[in-house]
Every structure is written in C-alpha cells, then in structure tokens.
Design a protein around this motif. Structure first.
Motif, PDB file in Angstrom:
ATOM      1  N   ALA A  33     -19.531   4.213 -10.597  1.00  0.00           N
ATOM      2  CA  ALA A  33     -18.378   4.286 -11.488  1.00  0.00           C
ATOM      3  C   ALA A  33     -17.645   5.613 -11.374  1.00  0.00           C
ATOM      4  CB  ALA A  33     -18.822   4.082 -12.937  1.00  0.00           C
ATOM      5  N   ALA A  34     -17.930   6.402 -10.335  1.00  0.00           N
ATOM      6  CA  ALA A  34     -17.396   7.762 -10.221  1.00  0.00           C
ATOM      7  C   ALA A  34     -15.872   7.802 -10.246  1.00  0.00           C
ATOM      8  CB  ALA A  34     -17.923   8.422  -8.950  1.00  0.00           C
ATOM      9  N   ALA A  35     -15.220   6.832  -9.626  1.00  0.00           N
ATOM     10  CA  ALA A  35     -13.755   6.843  -9.579  1.00  0.00           C
ATOM     11  C   ALA A  35     -13.157   6.736 -10.969  1.00  0.00           C
ATOM     12  CB  ALA A  35     -13.257   5.705  -8.695  1.00  0.00           C
ATOM     13  N   ALA A  36     -13.733   5.863 -11.813  1.00  0.00           N
ATOM     14  CA  ALA A  36     -13.233   5.718 -13.181  1.00  0.00           C
ATOM     15  C   ALA A  36     -13.589   6.931 -14.031  1.00  0.00           C
ATOM     16  CB  ALA A  36     -13.799   4.450 -13.812  1.00  0.00           C
ATOM     17  N   SER A  42     -12.283  16.301 -16.832  1.00  0.00           N
ATOM     18  CA  SER A  42     -11.285  17.369 -16.691  1.00  0.00           C
ATOM     19  C   SER A  42     -11.897  18.694 -16.272  1.00  0.00           C
ATOM     20  CB  SER A  42     -10.532  17.548 -18.015  1.00  0.00           C
ATOM     21  OG  SER A  42     -11.422  17.854 -19.068  1.00  0.00           O
ATOM     22  N   HIS A  43     -13.192  18.898 -16.551  1.00  0.00           N
ATOM     23  CA  HIS A  43     -13.860  20.142 -16.175  1.00  0.00           C
ATOM     24  C   HIS A  43     -14.224  20.152 -14.690  1.00  0.00           C
ATOM     25  CE1 HIS A  43     -14.187  21.273 -20.396  1.00  0.00           C
ATOM     26  NE2 HIS A  43     -14.663  20.068 -20.651  1.00  0.00           N
ATOM     27  N   GLY A  44     -14.340  18.959 -14.100  1.00  0.00           N
ATOM     28  CA  GLY A  44     -14.686  18.882 -12.688  1.00  0.00           C
ATOM     29  C   GLY A  44     -16.083  19.366 -12.374  1.00  0.00           C
ATOM     30  N   CYS A  45     -16.975  19.287 -13.348  1.00  0.00           N
ATOM     31  CA  CYS A  45     -18.343  19.778 -13.157  1.00  0.00           C
ATOM     32  C   CYS A  45     -19.318  18.604 -13.107  1.00  0.00           C
ATOM     33  CB  CYS A  45     -18.739  20.714 -14.292  1.00  0.00           C
ATOM     34  SG  CYS A  45     -17.769  22.228 -14.368  1.00  0.00           S
ATOM     35  N   PHE A  46     -20.329  18.730 -12.239  1.00  0.00           N
ATOM     36  CA  PHE A  46     -21.311  17.673 -12.076  1.00  0.00           C
ATOM     37  C   PHE A  46     -22.722  18.251 -12.195  1.00  0.00           C
ATOM     38  CE2 PHE A  46     -17.544  16.199  -9.907  1.00  0.00           C
ATOM     39  CZ  PHE A  46     -17.491  14.840 -10.202  1.00  0.00           C
ATOM     40  N   GLY A  47     -23.636  17.398 -12.635  1.00  0.00           N
ATOM     41  CA  GLY A  47     -25.047  17.732 -12.662  1.00  0.00           C
ATOM     42  C   GLY A  47     -25.828  16.636 -11.975  1.00  0.00           C
ATOM     43  N   GLU A  48     -27.051  16.948 -11.563  1.00  0.00           N
ATOM     44  CA  GLU A  48     -27.862  15.984 -10.817  1.00  0.00           C
ATOM     45  C   GLU A  48     -28.851  15.292 -11.741  1.00  0.00           C
ATOM     46  OE1 GLU A  48     -30.015  15.820  -6.462  1.00  0.00           O
ATOM     47  OE2 GLU A  48     -30.281  17.611  -7.675  1.00  0.00           O
ATOM     48  N   PHE A  49     -28.737  13.992 -11.845  1.00  0.00           N
ATOM     49  CA  PHE A  49     -29.674  13.152 -12.591  1.00  0.00           C
ATOM     50  C   PHE A  49     -30.381  12.294 -11.547  1.00  0.00           C
ATOM     51  CE2 PHE A  49     -29.865   9.486 -15.962  1.00  0.00           C
ATOM     52  CZ  PHE A  49     -31.241   9.423 -15.825  1.00  0.00           C
ATOM     53  N   PRO A  55     -20.802  13.544 -14.128  1.00  0.00           N
ATOM     54  CA  PRO A  55     -20.055  14.556 -14.881  1.00  0.00           C
ATOM     55  C   PRO A  55     -20.919  15.188 -15.964  1.00  0.00           C
ATOM     56  CG  PRO A  55     -18.722  12.595 -14.554  1.00  0.00           C
ATOM     57  CD  PRO A  55     -20.111  12.244 -14.093  1.00  0.00           C
ATOM     58  N   LEU A  56     -20.852  16.501 -16.083  1.00  0.00           N
ATOM     59  CA  LEU A  56     -21.641  17.190 -17.106  1.00  0.00           C
ATOM     60  C   LEU A  56     -21.115  16.902 -18.503  1.00  0.00           C
ATOM     61  CD1 LEU A  56     -22.415  20.717 -15.600  1.00  0.00           C
ATOM     62  CD2 LEU A  56     -24.027  18.879 -16.124  1.00  0.00           C
ATOM     63  N   GLU A  57     -19.806  16.880 -18.657  1.00  0.00           N
ATOM     64  CA  GLU A  57     -19.221  16.548 -19.952  1.00  0.00           C
ATOM     65  C   GLU A  57     -17.774  16.122 -19.749  1.00  0.00           C
ATOM     66  OE1 GLU A  57     -19.580  19.927 -22.504  1.00  0.00           O
ATOM     67  OE2 GLU A  57     -18.583  21.280 -21.136  1.00  0.00           O
ATOM     68  N   TYR A  58     -17.278  15.329 -20.692  1.00  0.00           N
ATOM     69  CA  TYR A  58     -15.913  14.828 -20.631  1.00  0.00           C
ATOM     70  C   TYR A  58     -15.004  15.583 -21.597  1.00  0.00           C
ATOM     71  CZ  TYR A  58     -17.899  10.959 -17.960  1.00  0.00           C
ATOM     72  OH  TYR A  58     -18.543  10.208 -17.004  1.00  0.00           O
ATOM     73  N   THR A  59     -15.482  15.791 -22.822  1.00  0.00           N
ATOM     74  CA  THR A  59     -14.727  16.593 -23.799  1.00  0.00           C
ATOM     75  C   THR A  59     -15.498  17.878 -24.060  1.00  0.00           C
ATOM     76  OG1 THR A  59     -15.769  15.304 -25.600  1.00  0.00           O
ATOM     77  CG2 THR A  59     -13.565  14.616 -24.842  1.00  0.00           C
ATOM     78  N   ASP A  60     -16.521  17.808 -24.895  1.00  0.00           N
ATOM     79  CA  ASP A  60     -17.429  18.941 -25.110  1.00  0.00           C
ATOM     80  C   ASP A  60     -18.742  18.406 -25.637  1.00  0.00           C
ATOM     81  OD1 ASP A  60     -17.542  19.172 -28.226  1.00  0.00           O
ATOM     82  OD2 ASP A  60     -15.400  19.076 -27.773  1.00  0.00           O
ATOM     83  N   TRP A  61     -19.798  19.184 -25.479  1.00  0.00           N
ATOM     84  CA  TRP A  61     -21.131  18.698 -25.812  1.00  0.00           C
ATOM     85  C   TRP A  61     -21.317  18.455 -27.303  1.00  0.00           C
ATOM     86  CZ3 TRP A  61     -24.393  21.230 -29.122  1.00  0.00           C
ATOM     87  CH2 TRP A  61     -24.181  22.586 -29.352  1.00  0.00           C
ATOM     88  N   VAL A  62     -20.589  19.161 -28.145  1.00  0.00           N
ATOM     89  CA  VAL A  62     -20.731  18.951 -29.589  1.00  0.00           C
ATOM     90  C   VAL A  62     -20.279  17.543 -29.962  1.00  0.00           C
ATOM     91  CG1 VAL A  62     -19.966  19.706 -31.866  1.00  0.00           C
ATOM     92  CG2 VAL A  62     -20.525  21.407 -30.121  1.00  0.00           C
ATOM     93  N   GLU A  63     -19.107  17.157 -29.485  1.00  0.00           N
ATOM     94  CA  GLU A  63     -18.599  15.816 -29.785  1.00  0.00           C
ATOM     95  C   GLU A  63     -19.474  14.739 -29.144  1.00  0.00           C
ATOM     96  OE1 GLU A  63     -14.536  13.118 -29.220  1.00  0.00           O
ATOM     97  OE2 GLU A  63     -14.667  15.105 -28.320  1.00  0.00           O
ATOM     98  N   GLU A  64     -19.829  14.941 -27.895  1.00  0.00           N
ATOM     99  CA  GLU A  64     -20.545  13.907 -27.167  1.00  0.00           C
ATOM    100  C   GLU A  64     -21.968  13.705 -27.675  1.00  0.00           C
ATOM    101  OE1 GLU A  64     -20.189  14.578 -22.937  1.00  0.00           O
ATOM    102  OE2 GLU A  64     -18.064  15.095 -23.144  1.00  0.00           O
ATOM    103  N   SER A  65     -22.651  14.777 -28.056  1.00  0.00           N
ATOM    104  CA  SER A  65     -24.049  14.642 -28.464  1.00  0.00           C
ATOM    105  C   SER A  65     -24.208  14.045 -29.858  1.00  0.00           C
ATOM    106  CB  SER A  65     -24.762  16.001 -28.396  1.00  0.00           C
ATOM    107  OG  SER A  65     -24.213  16.915 -29.323  1.00  0.00           O
ATOM    108  N   GLY A  66     -23.108  13.915 -30.592  1.00  0.00           N
ATOM    109  CA  GLY A  66     -23.180  13.280 -31.911  1.00  0.00           C
ATOM    110  C   GLY A  66     -22.522  11.924 -31.977  1.00  0.00           C
ATOM    111  N   ALA A  67     -22.005  11.436 -30.832  1.00  0.00           N
ATOM    112  CA  ALA A  67     -21.231  10.195 -30.826  1.00  0.00           C
ATOM    113  C   ALA A  67     -22.071   8.978 -31.182  1.00  0.00           C
ATOM    114  CB  ALA A  67     -20.579  10.007 -29.461  1.00  0.00           C
TER     115      ALA A  67
END
Length: 453
Positions: A33-36, A42-49, A55-67
């Motif tokens: 799903a990388a293309a989507a 927007s940060h253009g950062c990746f991590g290895e799972f 992508p490491l994050e889409y908005t910020d970790w505070v918003e994402e970790s409580g979603a």
C-alpha cells in the motif's frame, strides 16, 4: 511487472539477502500500500517493521497513538509473516505445535497460537485462522519456527509462505465498525469476537477478522497485495467522516502495552533464535536497558505463564511440544513470576526527559512515545532485583508513562511500590519510582456487543 509480482520478487530477494548490508546489497521492501500511504507521509520518514519499510508517522505521534480510543485508526500490519498450512494432517500438526486446544476450531474462527520449544519457552506466537476444513492461516512476527518444525516431521501437510501476496490492515477503535460497514456497504455485526468471514472491498475479495490488539473494538482486513493501495485509499476516504487516523510505525506498539499484551521480540525474545527456526526479522542489534542477564540469553526468554498465557486448570494431558516441560515446571511451583503493569512516577520521568537541559551527567534518553527495539529494565524492591520491565511508553490516553513487568509473585499485588533502574550499565543511571497495577491498563472493550451500537 505487476504489483503482486514485484512484491514477491522483492520479498524473495530480501529473505535471500537477509544478512546483507541494507544499503549495498539488499533491495528496499515497502508495503503493497506504499503508493497510497505516500500521499500522507509528509515527513518522508520510514522505519523498518520486520523486513518492511513503513511511514513512521502521518501527522504526529500524539494524535496517532490515541486514535484507537478517540475514534479509530488505519494501520498497516502487512509486514507480519503469513503462512498457509494445508493438508490432511494440518490440524494435527498445528495442535501439536501450539499449546492451545484446537479440538473445537470452527471455520472462520481465530485462535491465539502460542508455540513453545521443548524446554517450555515461548518460541513463537501469533494468530491462527481456520480458512477451510484442511486449510489454516498463521500470521505472526515470524512463521519461521512453524516452517522449520513442519520440515522436521512427516506430517501429511504443507506450508506456503504467502507474506508478499497479501496485505493486513488494522482498523481499531470505537468508530471501526462504522468505517468498515460504510466501506463494504453491508452489515458486519454477525462477526463475533475472534471470528472472521469473507466479503468484497472495491470489488476485491477480502477477509474481515474481528480482533483486539488495541483493547478496543477492532478489525483486520486481509486481501490481495495488488489491491492494497486502492483499499488503503478507500478506507482513508471513508473513515475521514468518522475521525479515522492513519497510524504510523512510531505509534503502533503503544496500544499493545495499554492492552497488556506482550510483543514477540520487544517484551521477550523467542527461544527459536537459538535454532534453525530463528525469526528472519530479528537480525539487528541486541536488547537495551539496565537489566543484566545472569544466565545468558535465556534470561530474555519467557514461559507462557509469565506472559499471562498459562493454563487456569493445570497442564492438560494432550500432547503438544513443550508440554512435559510445563508439567515439570508446575510440579516445582513454577513459574514464580507473573505479568503486571507499572505506572511510572511522572516527576521522575520528567527528570530524565529534561536532563539534557540541566546540569549533571546525562542519563540514557527516553524516546517518545517509546523506544525502538527491545529494552529490558531491572525492577527493584528495597534495592533487590524482583522483576524486569519492558515496553516503556507514554500513553496519551492514560496521561501516564506505563510498561509491562514480569515480576516475582510476592511483589505483584496492585499498589506495590517498586523502582525501575533506568539506563544501560555504565551510564548515569536513574532510579524511577513506579507502582504495580493490574492489566489491562484501561477497560477491555474488545468484546463490545456490536448489536447494541
């Protein structure tokens, strides 16, 4: 070359070159799903799972970790190993390999499959789904132990690694049902907890599983890799009206700690790492933290009872790998440790976070919301070792720093005050006060009655 062929060829190359330096001889392997996902990264950062870059994050970790508590998230677990086991003796093999009873295993049902070695240590664990009478899907951080064990026997069964051929998306949180029902255009309220069934999304065949890795109402979508980007984009668009948030890799592990779920390779090391069935993805680095093993690598292993996966009524008589070791442990009164939660003292945590702006020696930094990779910290009572803490994370939902802890039963009562030793040996270690609490940290909503929603 189509998406499916590209995923398969790249996956095969990554597995073949798993010991090669990433930057020189190993191809970059992304989610199908990388293309989507790229449109929102927007940060253009990746991590290895595992072997996959996410992508490491889409908005910020505070918003994402409580979603998963406030609305719902869409997360990518396509990195998980996916192994199909089929054949006349497939069920028999899986019943022997795992410690859970599979005698009553319905089509579409999901079971937690905990696999042990002959010493009773956890070697692998994941989710087993029955697809048909003689066909099963095992998804886990690693299926290598399963593949190796099957190759050692004479079972009338075969296993196929379908990891690059399928995607796995998680949709977890109170708005997950509304999102998926609008996405599929049909009611999904017939899917009970730990059950699944097939449907179609954007014309593609998928399987919807009701799971609970977040401790909230939640689901997984399993489907063909060539349709992953299309389905990811459609889920984002549909979920927008329900507050859906895309979940980056940085925040993915937070929910597991809140739900009191130990994660393979992070909260314990699988015993399979010493065998030819060693996990493909656990190839880098070594555990961090203040804990110093006295007995070598096995001090990072865990018995199922230490992780909350033991038997309530004693070791059963049926045959499975590691059964005799568990029975011997039980006769000796083992294990004498249990899994609890720790709430860390906020003042002490802030002292570490602010150390870089204060005078004095610098302790090991605390990554937010949690560190990457396995970190094992020594837990003390009256200055004496009594347990090991893992998974330290900042929970924005709980407004607290929390962790899991395997601790001596004599100090496992809720409210017990302990000390976590923060920092690797040889660094400016800090003592952080913490309080034992029951698990999960927040109410368990996995079995929400969806018929009342």
């Amino acid at each position: 070359m189509g998406t499916a062929d590209t995923q398969r060829s790249t996956y095969d190359a990554v597995v073949r070159l798993r010991d090669a330096p990433f930057v020189t001889r190993r191809p970059a392997y992304f989610s199908p799903a990388a293309a989507a996902q790229d449109a929102s990264n927007s940060h253009g950062c990746f991590g290895e799972f595992a072997q996959t870059l996410l992508p490491l994050e889409y908005t910020d970790w505070v918003e994402e970790s409580g979603a998963h508590v406030s609305a719902c998230y869409l997360g990518d677990w396509s990195s998980l190993h996916k192994v199909v086991v089929r054949g006349r003796e497939a069920l028999g093999f899986l019943a022997w390999l795992g410690m859970r009873d599979l005698s009553r295993f319905e089509h579409g049902q999901i079971k937690h499959h905990v696999q042990l070695d002959e010493n009773g240590w956890v070697a692998s664990e994941g989710i087993l789904c029955r697809l048909a009478e003689e066909e099963f899907l095992y998804t886990a951080g690693s299926g290598d132990w399963l593949l190796w064990q099957l190759s050692q026997g004479s079972w009338d069964a075969e296993a196929e690694d379908v990891s690059p051929d399928r995607f796995i998306f998680g949709v977890q949180g109170p708005a997950s049902l509304a999102t998926l029902e609008n996405l599929t255009g049909e009611s999904l309220r017939d899917i009970g907890f730990s059950r699944s069934r097939t449907t179609r999304l954007a014309g593609a065949p998928v399987r919807i599983l009701r799971t609970g890795i977040s401790g909230e109402l939640g689901y997984e979508i399993h489907g063909p890799a060539e349709r992953a980007a299309e389905i990811w984009a459609a889920t984002v668009e549909t979920g927008r009206r329900f507050g859906l948030c895309q979940l980056g890799l940085r925040s993915q592990p937070v929910q597991h700690i809140e739900a009191g779920i130990a994660t393979n390779g992070l909260d314990y090391l699988p015993a399979s790492i010493l065998t030819p069935g060693a996990p493909t993805q656990f190839r880098r680095g070594r555990p961090g933290g203040s804990f110093v093993p006295e007995n070598g690598i096995t001090d990072y292993f865990r018995k199922p009872g230490e992780l909350g996966w033991g038997f309530r009524k004693g070791t059963p008589g049926r045959d499975f790998l590691g059964r005799d070791a568990l029975a011997a442990d039980a006769a000796e009164g083992e294990p004498r440790r249990t899994l609890v939660g720790l709430r860390w003292n906020t003042t002490d945590v802030v002292g570490v976070l602010a150390a870089s702006m204060s005078a004095g020696d610098l302790p090991d930094p605390m990554e937010l919301p949690r560190g990457r990779g396995p970190v094992f910290d020594q837990v003390l009572v009256d200055g004496r070792p009594t347990g090991v803490s893992t998974g330290r994370t900042v929970s924005v939902s709980l407004r607290s720093t929390i962790s899991l802890c395997v601790i001596d039963e004599t100090h496992a009562a809720p409210g017990t005050e302990v000390v976590v030793l923060w920092g690797r040996p040889g660094t400016a270690q800090r003592e952080i006060r913490a309080t034992v609490t029951t698990l999960p940290f927040k109410p368990d909503r996995r079995r929400t009655d969806v018929c009342t929603l």
